[in-house]
Scaffold this motif. Structure first.
Motif, PDB file in Angstrom:
ATOM      1  N   ASP A   1       3.521 -53.341 -23.968  1.00 25.70           N
ATOM      2  CA  ASP A   1       2.732 -54.456 -23.461  1.00 25.70           C
ATOM      3  C   ASP A   1       2.962 -55.703 -24.311  1.00 25.70           C
ATOM      4  O   ASP A   1       3.674 -55.674 -25.312  1.00 25.70           O
ATOM      5  CB  ASP A   1       1.245 -54.080 -23.466  1.00 25.70           C
ATOM      6  CG  ASP A   1       0.953 -52.862 -22.610  1.00 25.70           C
ATOM      7  OD1 ASP A   1       1.513 -52.774 -21.506  1.00 25.70           O
ATOM      8  OD2 ASP A   1       0.166 -51.996 -23.050  1.00 25.70           O
TER       9      ASP A   1
ATOM     10  N   ARG B   1      -1.393 -52.983 -30.718  1.00 26.76           N
ATOM     11  CA  ARG B   1      -0.041 -52.411 -30.794  1.00 26.76           C
ATOM     12  C   ARG B   1       0.980 -53.137 -29.936  1.00 26.76           C
ATOM     13  O   ARG B   1       2.180 -52.862 -30.026  1.00 26.76           O
ATOM     14  CB  ARG B   1      -0.094 -50.940 -30.360  1.00 26.76           C
ATOM     15  CG  ARG B   1      -0.872 -50.034 -31.311  1.00 26.76           C
ATOM     16  CD  ARG B   1      -1.021 -48.645 -30.732  1.00 26.76           C
ATOM     17  NE  ARG B   1      -1.891 -48.662 -29.546  1.00 26.76           N
ATOM     18  CZ  ARG B   1      -1.964 -47.673 -28.658  1.00 26.76           C
ATOM     19  NH1 ARG B   1      -1.195 -46.599 -28.796  1.00 26.76           N
ATOM     20  NH2 ARG B   1      -2.781 -47.757 -27.631  1.00 26.76           N
ATOM     21  N   ALA B   2       0.530 -54.063 -29.096  1.00 28.79           N
ATOM     22  CA  ALA B   2       1.448 -54.738 -28.180  1.00 28.79           C
ATOM     23  C   ALA B   2       2.397 -55.659 -28.935  1.00 28.79           C
ATOM     24  O   ALA B   2       2.109 -56.134 -30.040  1.00 28.79           O
ATOM     25  CB  ALA B   2       0.656 -55.545 -27.158  1.00 28.79           C
TER      26      ALA B   2
ATOM     27  N   GLU C   1      -7.143 -53.765 -27.344  1.00 32.57           N
ATOM     28  CA  GLU C   1      -7.262 -52.448 -27.963  1.00 32.57           C
ATOM     29  C   GLU C   1      -6.601 -51.315 -27.193  1.00 32.57           C
ATOM     30  O   GLU C   1      -6.223 -50.302 -27.801  1.00 32.57           O
ATOM     31  CB  GLU C   1      -8.721 -52.113 -28.251  1.00 32.57           C
ATOM     32  CG  GLU C   1      -9.573 -51.776 -27.063  1.00 32.57           C
ATOM     33  CD  GLU C   1     -11.000 -51.386 -27.470  1.00 32.57           C
ATOM     34  OE1 GLU C   1     -11.563 -50.515 -26.804  1.00 32.57           O
ATOM     35  OE2 GLU C   1     -11.551 -51.955 -28.426  1.00 32.57           O
ATOM     36  N   ASN C   2      -6.437 -51.423 -25.899  1.00 34.80           N
ATOM     37  CA  ASN C   2      -5.805 -50.340 -25.128  1.00 34.80           C
ATOM     38  C   ASN C   2      -4.341 -50.606 -24.811  1.00 34.80           C
ATOM     39  O   ASN C   2      -3.708 -49.818 -24.094  1.00 34.80           O
ATOM     40  CB  ASN C   2      -6.584 -50.106 -23.830  1.00 34.80           C
ATOM     41  CG  ASN C   2      -7.981 -49.575 -24.080  1.00 34.80           C
ATOM     42  OD1 ASN C   2      -8.181 -48.685 -24.899  1.00 34.80           O
ATOM     43  ND2 ASN C   2      -8.962 -50.157 -23.403  1.00 34.80           N
ATOM     44  N   GLN C   3      -3.804 -51.692 -25.317  1.00 34.54           N
ATOM     45  CA  GLN C   3      -2.391 -51.980 -25.101  1.00 34.54           C
ATOM     46  C   GLN C   3      -1.517 -51.084 -25.980  1.00 34.54           C
ATOM     47  O   GLN C   3      -1.943 -50.635 -27.053  1.00 34.54           O
ATOM     48  CB  GLN C   3      -2.098 -53.444 -25.413  1.00 34.54           C
ATOM     49  CG  GLN C   3      -2.702 -54.425 -24.426  1.00 34.54           C
ATOM     50  CD  GLN C   3      -2.208 -55.834 -24.673  1.00 34.54           C
ATOM     51  OE1 GLN C   3      -2.530 -56.437 -25.697  1.00 34.54           O
ATOM     52  NE2 GLN C   3      -1.428 -56.364 -23.745  1.00 34.54           N
ATOM     53  N   ASP C   4      -0.288 -50.879 -25.527  1.00 38.02           N
ATOM     54  CA  ASP C   4       0.660 -50.115 -26.341  1.00 38.02           C
ATOM     55  C   ASP C   4       1.924 -50.936 -26.564  1.00 38.02           C
ATOM     56  O   ASP C   4       1.980 -52.122 -26.221  1.00 38.02           O
ATOM     57  CB  ASP C   4       0.969 -48.758 -25.709  1.00 38.02           C
ATOM     58  CG  ASP C   4       1.489 -48.872 -24.280  1.00 38.02           C
ATOM     59  OD1 ASP C   4       2.227 -49.843 -23.983  1.00 38.02           O
ATOM     60  OD2 ASP C   4       1.170 -47.997 -23.459  1.00 38.02           O
ATOM     61  N   GLU C   5       2.951 -50.304 -27.108  1.00 38.12           N
ATOM     62  CA  GLU C   5       4.157 -51.021 -27.504  1.00 38.12           C
ATOM     63  C   GLU C   5       4.924 -51.619 -26.330  1.00 38.12           C
ATOM     64  O   GLU C   5       5.751 -52.515 -26.514  1.00 38.12           O
ATOM     65  CB  GLU C   5       5.087 -50.094 -28.303  1.00 38.12           C
ATOM     66  CG  GLU C   5       4.537 -49.649 -29.655  1.00 38.12           C
ATOM     67  CD  GLU C   5       3.513 -48.516 -29.548  1.00 38.12           C
ATOM     68  OE1 GLU C   5       3.245 -48.047 -28.410  1.00 38.12           O
ATOM     69  OE2 GLU C   5       2.978 -48.111 -30.595  1.00 38.12           O
TER      70      GLU C   5
ATOM     71  N   HIS D   1      -6.687 -51.876 -19.468  1.00 38.54           N
ATOM     72  CA  HIS D   1      -5.378 -51.917 -20.121  1.00 38.54           C
ATOM     73  C   HIS D   1      -4.515 -53.027 -19.513  1.00 38.54           C
ATOM     74  O   HIS D   1      -3.837 -52.816 -18.517  1.00 38.54           O
ATOM     75  CB  HIS D   1      -4.693 -50.557 -19.957  1.00 38.54           C
ATOM     76  CG  HIS D   1      -3.351 -50.457 -20.609  1.00 38.54           C
ATOM     77  ND1 HIS D   1      -2.692 -49.264 -20.759  1.00 38.54           N
ATOM     78  CD2 HIS D   1      -2.533 -51.391 -21.157  1.00 38.54           C
ATOM     79  CE1 HIS D   1      -1.533 -49.467 -21.365  1.00 38.54           C
ATOM     80  NE2 HIS D   1      -1.418 -50.758 -21.608  1.00 38.54           N
TER      81      HIS D   1
END
Length: 453
Positions: free
Chosen positions: A204, A223-224, A198-202, A166
């Motif tokens: 990042d 989603r970053a 793929e493992n990033q979120d908002e 991540h």
């Protein structure tokens, strides 16, 4: 636990696991594994000369070094048993306390990773730099604190085996065909690269090259928050070049980050790497003065558009890291005329035809080497004279003679080195050693009439 592959990453992974109390077997295909002696004191068992199926199917976890194909029979047998198979960077990331800045792309990864690390260090951050270059991520775990920024070069081989890896900031520089000797096709290669997001979120960041539609498409699936950079494409927000500066534009307000005159890298395409690094620096909070200082003091990496020497009016440039066609193309486009590129090695896929037009206008000739030399000739001989060389020394001799009196000998192989050398670095060192013999006067290959050996 089983670690597959006893190169740098595998040794570091075995060391990390053993120091945390695991029973570890390090399995190596070859009969020798230099550098593994200290692992014996940690209780690591060495399995040399092949990957035994039982070693993998009897493990609780299998960790792959980047050089071990996941299609290897013992690895597949472990997967069939439901045993987790992960990359070395995935293993290391599970113990990191700091945040990860991961950088990938077909070309420019090493330069961008090194320069990003220098920018952040100049700005006062605690930084480690490595991954696919330098120290493997597993070797950095003991240095990790909550304040540490881990700047990590990541390859497709590493990314295809992640699970929860991540990055806080994920950088994708570009995408073009490469490693098609390992990945079944370009779609599979792109999918492996795209896993960086793929493992990033908002919370990042995805730093992406807006000049490359394939990069934008892959990043769109994550989603970053997106932060683009571009050399050529007009972008409403992001990082770009304007008025002799690298400029950041956010919410309509411009901020100058780095003057172009501070960049001392050979090759205009490397400005894109500086753009990417400056974008990361700006997100992390590095001051423009710190970033400029880092850029001004950065002469580039060994084997990446490295100006080696000049002899008799001929310049020698070492771009041994140009191991794919796209990288070689950018190298060739960095020169206007009287160019003699050395191209070839073990073919990894791609289209040598992409080099035709730039060579037509820039090259005096091409010297083809290695397993791919007949492919190079077939693709290029109707637009430029192609000389085949049976050895690396002969190739440099021929190129030097052709380039006289004022040309450029460019090592830009567009291929891997594995047919002739251990890796691209050994190939680059061999090039520099041969050039050193020329420049110190002890060996002028032109006296051997290399065009008629």
């Amino acid at each position: 636990m089983t670690v597959a592959g006893a190169a740098r990453s595998g040794i570091a992974a075995a060391d990390l696991l053993a120091r945390r109390g695991a029973r570890v077997t390090l399995s190596e295909f070859h009969a020798a594994a230099p550098g593994t002696e200290p692992l014996l004191a940690l209780g690591v068992h060495l399995e040399l000369g092949g990957h035994r199926r039982e070693t993998f199917t009897g493990a609780d976890l299998v960790v792959l070094s980047p050089g071990v194909p996941p299609e290897q029979e013992a690895v597949q047998a472990a997967r069939a048993r439901g045993i987790p198979v992960i990359a070395e960077i995935e293993l290391a990331s599970r113990w990191l306390e700091g945040r990860v800045i991961a950088i990938t792309g077909t070309k420019g990864k090493s330069t961008t990773t090194a320069l990003t690390g220098r920018m952040l260090e100049a700005a006062g951050f605690k930084v480690t730099v490595g991954g696919n270059i330098g120290a493997p991520l597993s070797a950095q775990v003991s240095l990790s604190t909550p304040e540490t920024l881990h700047v990590v070069e990541t390859s497709s081989f590493q990314l295809e085996q992640i699970d929860a890896f991540h990055p806080w900031i994920a950088v994708m520089l570009n995408l073009s065909p490469d490693h098609l000797d390992r990945h079944p096709d370009l779609t599979a290669y792109a999918a492996a690269k795209g896993r960086i997001f793929e493992n990033q979120d908002e919370g990042d960041w995805a730093v992406v090259n807006a000049d490359d539609p394939a990069v934008l498409d892959l990043a769109r699936r994550g989603r970053a928050a997106k932060r683009p950079f571009a050399r050529h494409t007009p972008i409403p927000e992001g990082t770009f070049v304007e008025g002799g500066w690298i400029v950041e534009r956010l919410a309509g307000a411009d901020r100058r980050l780095v003057p172009l005159e501070a960049i001392h890298l050979l090759g205009p395409h490397l400005v894109g790497d500086v753009l990417a690094a400056a974008t990361v620096g700006a997100i992390a909070g590095a001051a423009p003065q710190a970033m400029t200082s880092a850029v001004d003091g950065f002469a580039g990496l060994e084997h990446a558009m490295e100006l080696v020497a000049e002899s008799g009016g001929v310049r020698f440039v070492n771009d041994s890291k140009a191991t794919n066609v796209e990288s070689a193309l950018r190298s060739i486009e960095s020169f206007d005329r009287d160019l003699v590129p050395i191209i070839g090695g073990r073919f990894k896929g791609g289209d040598f035809g992409l080099l035709r037009e730039p060579l037509r206008t820039r090259a005096k000739a091409v010297v083809a080497i290695g397993e791919a030399r007949t492919l190079v000739r077939a693709a290029l001989e109707d637009v430029v004279t192609v000389h085949e060389a049976s050895s690396f020394t002969e190739a440099i001799a021929r190129a030097y003679a052709i380039a006289k009196p004022a040309g450029v000998v460019l090592l830009a192989p567009a291929c891997s080195s594995f047919d002739m050398f251990h890796d691209y670095a050994e190939r680059g060192r061999a090039f520099k050693e041969e050039v050193a013999r020329i420049t110190r006067g002890g060996h002028d290959p032109s006296t051997r009439n290399p065009l008629n050996p």
